[in-house]
Design an enzyme around this catalytic site. Structure first.
Site, PDB file in Angstrom:
ATOM      1  N   TYR A  58      30.941   3.664  80.056  1.00  0.00           N
ATOM      2  CA  TYR A  58      31.261   4.282  78.951  1.00  0.00           C
ATOM      3  C   TYR A  58      32.947   3.910  78.706  1.00  0.00           C
ATOM      4  O   TYR A  58      33.640   4.150  79.589  1.00  0.00           O
ATOM      5  CB  TYR A  58      31.054   5.860  79.298  1.00  0.00           C
ATOM      6  CG  TYR A  58      31.772   6.701  78.164  1.00  0.00           C
ATOM      7  CD1 TYR A  58      31.085   7.165  76.856  1.00  0.00           C
ATOM      8  CD2 TYR A  58      32.766   7.546  78.479  1.00  0.00           C
ATOM      9  CE1 TYR A  58      31.622   7.987  76.057  1.00  0.00           C
ATOM     10  CE2 TYR A  58      33.354   8.492  77.502  1.00  0.00           C
ATOM     11  CZ  TYR A  58      32.754   8.526  76.271  1.00  0.00           C
ATOM     12  OH  TYR A  58      33.189   9.514  75.483  1.00  0.00           O
TER      13      TYR A  58
ATOM     14  N   GLY B 222      32.201   9.066  72.688  1.00  0.00           N
ATOM     15  CA  GLY B 222      31.441  10.232  71.929  1.00  0.00           C
ATOM     16  C   GLY B 222      30.145   9.647  71.370  1.00  0.00           C
ATOM     17  O   GLY B 222      29.368   9.027  72.245  1.00  0.00           O
TER      18      GLY B 222
ATOM     19  N   HIS C 244      42.627   9.818  67.030  1.00  0.00           N
ATOM     20  CA  HIS C 244      42.506  11.070  67.795  1.00  0.00           C
ATOM     21  C   HIS C 244      43.680  11.725  67.507  1.00  0.00           C
ATOM     22  O   HIS C 244      44.060  12.950  67.777  1.00  0.00           O
ATOM     23  CB  HIS C 244      42.270  10.712  69.219  1.00  0.00           C
ATOM     24  CG  HIS C 244      40.851  10.435  69.601  1.00  0.00           C
ATOM     25  ND1 HIS C 244      40.226   9.569  68.995  1.00  0.00           N
ATOM     26  CD2 HIS C 244      40.161  11.107  70.365  1.00  0.00           C
ATOM     27  CE1 HIS C 244      38.890   9.377  69.720  1.00  0.00           C
ATOM     28  NE2 HIS C 244      38.772  10.453  70.516  1.00  0.00           N
TER      29      HIS C 244
ATOM     30  N   ASN D 137      42.064  11.650  77.723  1.00  0.00           N
ATOM     31  CA  ASN D 137      41.042  12.406  78.452  1.00  0.00           C
ATOM     32  C   ASN D 137      41.796  13.597  79.290  1.00  0.00           C
ATOM     33  O   ASN D 137      42.908  13.226  79.589  1.00  0.00           O
ATOM     34  CB  ASN D 137      40.056  11.438  79.057  1.00  0.00           C
ATOM     35  CG  ASN D 137      38.857  11.717  78.734  1.00  0.00           C
ATOM     36  OD1 ASN D 137      38.433  12.967  78.409  1.00  0.00           O
ATOM     37  ND2 ASN D 137      37.836  10.678  78.548  1.00  0.00           N
TER      38      ASN D 137
ATOM     39  N   ARG E 210      51.832  57.644  86.979  1.00  0.00           N
ATOM     40  CA  ARG E 210      51.175  57.916  88.336  1.00  0.00           C
ATOM     41  C   ARG E 210      50.385  56.514  88.681  1.00  0.00           C
ATOM     42  O   ARG E 210      50.298  56.286  89.815  1.00  0.00           O
ATOM     43  CB  ARG E 210      50.616  59.059  88.633  1.00  0.00           C
ATOM     44  CG  ARG E 210      49.143  59.306  87.900  1.00  0.00           C
ATOM     45  CD  ARG E 210      48.544  60.497  88.517  1.00  0.00           C
ATOM     46  NE  ARG E 210      47.066  60.521  88.128  1.00  0.00           N
ATOM     47  CZ  ARG E 210      46.374  61.125  87.285  1.00  0.00           C
ATOM     48  NH1 ARG E 210      47.193  61.646  86.234  1.00  0.00           N
ATOM     49  NH2 ARG E 210      45.400  61.151  87.073  1.00  0.00           N
TER      50      ARG E 210
END
Length: 504
Positions: free
Chosen positions: A51, A58, A81, A190, A276
């Site tokens: 890949y 994608g 991108h 990435n 308190r």
């Protein structure tokens, strides 16, 4: 600072991104980078199906590409991108993202060449800061793409206060752009670097604010003449939450020497919850922030590329370590914890400025009626808290499918990080407003013995912000106190006279 295989934390990120400490890679990290690149080169020679190396990315991962096309792919990835929009990140925020990119790549699971990481290092060390649009990240990709553009001599970067082209920015520092090879564009884009970077800065600042939140509450407690028995050590001992006990310990130390410690019989039997239950609310925030910090630092030391290169087995594995769900959930929790700190702080400010609750002059004014005193700073605190409540709504439960359905569930971790930073900023203002009002409350009992820590905080603030005698614009006073909170000037002054305060 040296980035190596050992742990990296939020303080390290702060020192590099904000204090501009020089950074280098350890020899072990360099060796890991070289070895992982060797595996990538072997996969290319073998024409293995990997890949992002011999396939598209994608939904295009079904398409095989040649080694030559793989080089073209890296350039196309970076350019395509880089699609962020809106105002840019601050220089410090961008430096943080660059630092986390270096950290991710240094772990030796990316297969990137050493010279590419070195250029990133040089950009950080020479303060070449790319322009990165703030909006448009689902948790990764777009921020790093805008940074990677400068690595290849494109995009824009800030150098010496000027925004110039990426090519000119590198040239001005004597640096040369790189030509990306197989997998390198993908590795640069990435990972969970952007959400971890921004989230890490938010966690660092949150921890800084914890001390000031406790200090402000103690000054308010003194001004409201609270019942100190609520902070008895026996109470924390039977509440099995760590933060409750350590917060009560902080408060006892801050109030040591106060007339309130002489006995509780002269005070009301029970204060309002915002007074308190300081240990229970502040303590819960501390416990949550401790958890969030551990998640962020675990991610800082995780390999989050895809695919990952495993040198020992000489192979690549596609994965989803780039999914930032752990970080996104944690940062949503951070926003909730800080919102609660701001909420209880504003409630104490409300009580300080409300005569029928405090027994003090209306709005802490020496001249009520003609002067409004600190009526409106409480308005400002209320507005900030209202914003925080909106920002505390979780981002991580949302997801919109992307990449033609290949990425059909995303973390929205960057959105969680951005809103956490905004909540941190709002909280710092709310704490400053509480300190402003709490110090003024003490002016109406000038002869009462004060807690040693409270007196130190009061004295430090009064060196810059005088007591209110007649109405004046107070926005500068709030900003001055906020600056003292963020730089830890108030906390440092307190810790010079009492033991170190607990945070997480």
């Amino acid at each position: 600072m040296t980035i190596g295989p050992d742990g990296f934390g939020v303080d390290d990120l702060h020192r590099i991104a904000r204090l501009r400490h020089h950074v280098r890679l350890s020899d072990d990290s360099r060796q890991g980078i070289r070895e992982s690149r060797r595996i990538v080169d072997g996969l290319l020679r073998d024409n293995a199906i990997v890949y992002g190396i011999t396939t598209g990315v994608g939904d295009n991962s079904k398409i095989r590409i040649s080694p030559e096309e793989s080089v073209e792919l890296q350039l196309s990835l970076v350019r395509s991108h880089a699609s962020g929009v809106g105002d840019p990140l601050s220089l410090e925020e961008t430096r943080a993202v660059m630092t986390m990119m270096i950290r991710n790549l240094s772990l030796g699971y990316s297969g990137i060449r050493e010279e590419v990481v070195d250029l990133l290092l040089d950009m950080v060390n020479h303060n070449v800061v790319p322009r990165v649009p703030r909006k448009g990240s689902l948790g990764y990709l777009s921020y790093q793409a805008h940074i990677a553009l400068v690595l290849i001599g494109e995009g824009e970067a800030s150098v010496d206060g000027s925004l110039i082209s990426g090519a000119e920015a590198l040239e001005r520092r004597g640096l040369s752009p790189v030509i990306l090879k197989a997998k390198e564009g993908l590795s640069l884009l990435n990972g969970t670097c952007d959400m971890v970077a921004l989230g890490g800065l938010a966690v660092h600042d949150a921890i800084v604010l914890l001390k000031s939140a406790d200090i402000a509450s103690a000054v308010s407690f003194e001004g409201l003449r609270g019942n100190i028995s609520a902070f008895d050590s026996r109470i924390g001992a039977v509440k099995k939450q760590r933060g409750v006990g350590t917060t009560a310990e902080n408060l006892r130390a801050l109030l040591q020497g106060s007339s309130l410690a002489e006995g509780s019989s002269s005070n009301r039997v029970q204060d309002a919850l915002s007074v308190r239950s300081i240990p229970q609310v502040h303590g819960a925030a501390k416990d949550m922030i401790r958890f969030v910090s551990s998640v962020i630092e675990d991610e800082m030391n995780s390999a989050t590329d895809n695919p990952l290169i495993f040198v020992q087995d000489e192979m690549s594995l596609s994965s989803s370590n780039c999914h930032g769900e752990s970080v996104a959930m944690a940062l949503d929790m951070l926003a909730i914890a800080l919102t609660e700190l701001s909420s209880i702080s504003e409630r104490r400010t409300f009580r300080l400025t409300s005569a029928h609750h405090s027994g003090l002059p209306p709005f802490l004014s020496p001249n009520p009626g003609t002067d409004s005193g600190y009526m409106i700073p409480q308005y400002s605190a209320a507005a900030l808290v209202s914003d925080n409540k909106r920002l505390a709504q979780p981002a991580s439960v949302d997801s919109i499918p992307s990449a033609a359905g290949q990425e059909d569930h995303v973390s929205m971790g960057t959105s969680a990080a951005l809103k956490s930073l905004e909540v941190v900023e709002n909280l710092s203002q709310v704490i400053a407003i509480e300190l402003l009002c709490a110090c003024q409350a003490m002016e109406f009992a000038p002869d009462e013995p004060r807690g040693e820590g409270v007196a130190a905080a009061y004295g430090t603030i009064r060196e810059t912000v005088p007591k209110l005698e007649r109405d004046r614009p107070v926005h500068r006073d709030i900003e001055s106190i906020r600056s003292m909170v963020l730089t830890e000037a108030v906390a440092d002054a307190v810790e010079q006279v009492i033991d170190r305060l607990h945070t997480i």
